[in-house]
Motif scaffolding. Structure first.
Motif, PDB file in Angstrom:
ATOM      1  N   LEU A 148       0.888  -1.236   0.046  1.00  0.00           N
ATOM      2  CA  LEU A 148      -0.034   0.086   0.004  1.00  0.00           C
ATOM      3  C   LEU A 148       0.778   1.309   0.124  1.00  0.00           C
ATOM      4  N   ILE A 149       1.855   1.243   0.708  1.00  0.00           N
ATOM      5  CA  ILE A 149       2.734   2.398   0.949  1.00  0.00           C
ATOM      6  C   ILE A 149       3.529   2.597  -0.511  1.00  0.00           C
ATOM      7  N   ALA A 150       3.834   1.515  -1.239  1.00  0.00           N
ATOM      8  CA  ALA A 150       4.359   1.678  -2.397  1.00  0.00           C
ATOM      9  C   ALA A 150       3.369   2.253  -3.594  1.00  0.00           C
ATOM     10  N   ALA A 151       2.183   2.209  -3.429  1.00  0.00           N
ATOM     11  CA  ALA A 151       1.148   2.460  -4.406  1.00  0.00           C
ATOM     12  C   ALA A 151       0.949   4.015  -4.139  1.00  0.00           C
ATOM     13  N   LEU A 152       1.042   4.667  -3.035  1.00  0.00           N
ATOM     14  CA  LEU A 152       1.010   5.999  -3.074  1.00  0.00           C
ATOM     15  C   LEU A 152       1.217   7.109  -4.134  1.00  0.00           C
ATOM     16  N   PRO A 153       2.566   6.863  -4.735  1.00  0.00           N
ATOM     17  CA  PRO A 153       2.824   7.693  -5.855  1.00  0.00           C
ATOM     18  C   PRO A 153       1.591   7.646  -7.050  1.00  0.00           C
ATOM     19  N   MET A 154       1.283   6.181  -7.059  1.00  0.00           N
ATOM     20  CA  MET A 154       0.186   5.888  -8.194  1.00  0.00           C
ATOM     21  C   MET A 154      -0.988   6.630  -8.041  1.00  0.00           C
ATOM     22  N   LEU A 155      -1.255   6.661  -6.615  1.00  0.00           N
ATOM     23  CA  LEU A 155      -2.507   7.497  -6.143  1.00  0.00           C
ATOM     24  C   LEU A 155      -2.504   8.870  -6.097  1.00  0.00           C
ATOM     25  N   GLU A 156      -1.305   9.356  -6.078  1.00  0.00           N
ATOM     26  CA  GLU A 156      -0.972  10.577  -6.319  1.00  0.00           C
ATOM     27  C   GLU A 156      -1.296  11.246  -7.840  1.00  0.00           C
ATOM     28  N   ASP A 157      -0.745  10.262  -8.541  1.00  0.00           N
ATOM     29  CA  ASP A 157      -0.746  10.760  -9.979  1.00  0.00           C
ATOM     30  C   ASP A 157      -2.173  10.581 -10.468  1.00  0.00           C
ATOM     31  N   LEU A 158      -2.983   9.487  -9.872  1.00  0.00           N
ATOM     32  CA  LEU A 158      -4.586   9.725 -10.321  1.00  0.00           C
ATOM     33  C   LEU A 158      -5.162  10.851  -9.832  1.00  0.00           C
ATOM     34  N   THR A 159      -4.945  11.175  -8.659  1.00  0.00           N
ATOM     35  CA  THR A 159      -5.508  12.355  -8.151  1.00  0.00           C
ATOM     36  C   THR A 159      -5.081  13.629  -8.990  1.00  0.00           C
ATOM     37  N   ALA A 160      -3.927  13.813  -9.138  1.00  0.00           N
ATOM     38  CA  ALA A 160      -3.623  14.949 -10.043  1.00  0.00           C
ATOM     39  C   ALA A 160      -4.364  14.826 -11.264  1.00  0.00           C
ATOM     40  N   ARG A 161      -4.363  13.845 -11.970  1.00  0.00           N
ATOM     41  CA  ARG A 161      -4.941  13.863 -13.273  1.00  0.00           C
ATOM     42  C   ARG A 161      -6.697  14.041 -13.190  1.00  0.00           C
ATOM     43  N   GLU A 162      -7.162  13.331 -12.196  1.00  0.00           N
ATOM     44  CA  GLU A 162      -8.753  13.264 -12.206  1.00  0.00           C
ATOM     45  C   GLU A 162      -9.281  13.899 -10.961  1.00  0.00           C
ATOM     46  N   GLY A 163      -8.582  14.452 -10.080  1.00  0.00           N
ATOM     47  CA  GLY A 163      -9.146  14.914  -8.668  1.00  0.00           C
ATOM     48  C   GLY A 163      -9.529  16.346  -9.026  1.00  0.00           C
ATOM     49  N   SER A 164     -10.090  16.898  -7.910  1.00  0.00           N
ATOM     50  CA  SER A 164     -10.499  18.496  -7.884  1.00  0.00           C
ATOM     51  C   SER A 164      -9.784  19.137  -6.926  1.00  0.00           C
ATOM     52  N   ARG A 165      -9.587  20.336  -7.151  1.00  0.00           N
ATOM     53  CA  ARG A 165      -9.226  21.132  -6.018  1.00  0.00           C
ATOM     54  C   ARG A 165     -10.343  21.572  -5.115  1.00  0.00           C
ATOM     55  N   LYS A 166     -11.532  21.585  -5.575  1.00  0.00           N
ATOM     56  CA  LYS A 166     -12.472  21.897  -4.504  1.00  0.00           C
ATOM     57  C   LYS A 166     -13.258  20.931  -3.918  1.00  0.00           C
ATOM     58  N   GLY A 167     -12.810  19.440  -4.161  1.00  0.00           N
ATOM     59  CA  GLY A 167     -13.125  18.606  -3.322  1.00  0.00           C
ATOM     60  C   GLY A 167     -12.191  17.355  -2.986  1.00  0.00           C
ATOM     61  N   GLU A 168     -12.430  16.265  -2.583  1.00  0.00           N
ATOM     62  CA  GLU A 168     -11.576  15.204  -2.540  1.00  0.00           C
ATOM     63  C   GLU A 168     -11.754  13.847  -2.921  1.00  0.00           C
ATOM     64  N   LEU A 169     -11.159  13.041  -3.466  1.00  0.00           N
ATOM     65  CA  LEU A 169     -11.240  11.695  -3.982  1.00  0.00           C
ATOM     66  C   LEU A 169     -11.092  10.783  -2.597  1.00  0.00           C
ATOM     67  N   THR A 170     -12.042   9.820  -2.559  1.00  0.00           N
ATOM     68  CA  THR A 170     -11.997   8.648  -1.583  1.00  0.00           C
ATOM     69  C   THR A 170     -11.187   7.509  -2.350  1.00  0.00           C
ATOM     70  N   LEU A 171      -9.997   7.188  -2.152  1.00  0.00           N
ATOM     71  CA  LEU A 171      -9.195   6.069  -2.895  1.00  0.00           C
ATOM     72  C   LEU A 171      -9.121   5.035  -1.871  1.00  0.00           C
ATOM     73  N   SER A 172     -10.078   3.876  -2.086  1.00  0.00           N
ATOM     74  CA  SER A 172      -9.973   2.738  -1.355  1.00  0.00           C
ATOM     75  C   SER A 172      -9.153   1.492  -1.889  1.00  0.00           C
TER      76      SER A 172
END
Length: 404
Positions: A148-172
């Motif tokens: 899970l720790i190793a996957a954090l950069p991947m989640l950051e990449d997805l958030t930067a691509r598809e996330g919003s500065r007005k809200g949050e993604l929940t990444l389960s």
């Protein structure tokens, strides 16, 4: 400015001084100083530390809200969690023998829900500070499995691509035996272009499965989990025990509680954590309100070898509990309700003649409430066992045996 002495530790991990005044990350016997507002000292200064205090081992502890008691010795935390259960039972007039607790090892948590927020440059993924919308990155978390720790950069990449500065993604994110299984909510609607972009991203990220707002966008291979002799692919975001060691401890406790029973009802069965292991020696009737989870259980059973028959039933046990006459054919019941407990089902069980009940709970207070109903109905609480799979948190899980 007030000076207070902490008299006890509350159920949420806060120290409590006379008043009451709640003081986070303190321990009984400590003298603290700070400003009090609304019955809380938010920023205490420790004047006299407890001999149970240690330096928190995690570098994120000061800001992360995921843990509450890393500042205490492990033995103290274990005793405190057992006392939470003991006090909940005592409040209902119940005493019971305690079995040795299970404590999951560090770096063993296989699933976690992260918050992701897009920034002006990049993204931030992590956990919230307690009772706050402030996010803390947790690259050195001591609880999470290394995958899970190793996957954090991947989640950051997805958030930067598809996330919003007005809200949050929940990444389960869950570790399956086929790879990482990611379910995302809080994002934009998955129209055609979004599906195409996400599908391509999931392939490049090497995910076993990506679900977006409940819809499976990409699946390289079914993200399965071995439960006993079966392979189960849960629906996206479905409940699983947080650590494999805790799952094994709960399964062993339930099997011991059920004993030689040959006809077992598994209530709140989920994806089959208990049904699929007990089916090695007993026929099981599994009941669950979530049809997708029951489908996963059934599919796993049908593909397994050497298991006895498992039947399934989709049923809301809160509104429609199994009645005593329908329980008559079972010689054991397993019940694992959510945090709200199962008061209606407990009342039906109390009026039944089922010889033994294996109970699993994630809430000592509702467990004690339902235990009182069973005891008043003629059951005896033979033993309880704390299962600590949420290290350093106030969360307490348990298993127990009732016999008529």
């Amino acid at each position: 400015m007030a000076t207070l002495t902490i008299t006890r530790l509350g159920h949420q991990g806060d120290g409590i001084a006379e008043g009451p005044v709640f003081v986070p990350r303190t321990l009984p016997g400590e003298v603290v100083e700070g400003d009090v507002a609304g019955g809380r000292m938010a920023a205490p200064r420790i004047i006299t530390p407890s001999d149970q205090r240690i330096k928190a081992p995690c570098p994120h502890y000061r800001n992360c809200g995921g843990c509450a008691v890393q500042h205490a010795r492990e033995e103290f935390v274990t005793d405190w969690k057992q006392d939470i259960l003991r006090h909940a039972l005592s409040a209902q007039g119940i005493e019971a023998p305690f079995r040795a607790p299970h404590i999951s090892p560090l770096h063993s948590r296989r699933r976690a829900s992260f918050a992701g927020r897009r920034l002006r440059n990049g993204a931030l993924v992590g956990f919230h500070a307690r009772a706050s919308d402030v996010l803390t990155a947790v690259p050195d978390c001591m609880i999470l499995h290394p995958a899970l720790i190793a996957a954090l950069p991947m989640l950051e990449d997805l958030t930067a691509r598809e996330g919003s500065r007005k809200g949050e993604l929940t990444l389960s994110l869950t570790i399956s035996e086929a790879g990482l299984d990611l379910a995302v909510t809080g994002g934009k609607a998955p129209d055609g272009p979004v599906r195409a972009t996400l599908g391509q991203w999931a392939g490049q990220a090497g995910l076993a499965r990506l679900a977006w707002e409940g819809e499976v966008i990409a699946q390289e291979q079914p993200p399965f989990h071995t439960i006993g002799r079966a392979r189960v692919t849960p629906p996206p975001g479905a409940f699983l025990q947080a650590t494999k060691p805790a799952e094994a401890a709960l399964q062993a406790a339930v099997a011991d509680a059920v004993g030689p029973a040959s006809q077992v009802a598994d209530l709140f069965a989920g994806c089959g954590t208990f049904a699929l292991t007990l089916a090695e020696r007993a026929e099981i009737h599994a009941i669950e309100s979530d049809g997708a989870m029951l489908h996963a259980l059934d599919a796993g059973w049908r593909q397994a070898v050497g298991l006895k028959r498992i039947t399934t039933q989709t049923r809301d046990l809160f509104r429609n509990p199994v009645l005593p006459e329908d329980l008559a054919r079972f010689d054991a019941v397993v019940i694992d309700p959510p945090r709200a407990g199962a008061e209606a089902q407990a009342k039906a069980l109390a009026n039944s003649r089922v010889p033994v009940i294996a109970a699993v709970s994630c809430n000592p207070v509702t467990f004690a409430r339902d235990a009182k109903v069973l005891i008043q109905g003629g059951y005896r609480l033979n033993w309880v066992q704390v299962v600590d799979q949420f290290r350093f948190s106030p969360h307490v899980e348990l298993a127990a045996q009732f016999v008529r």
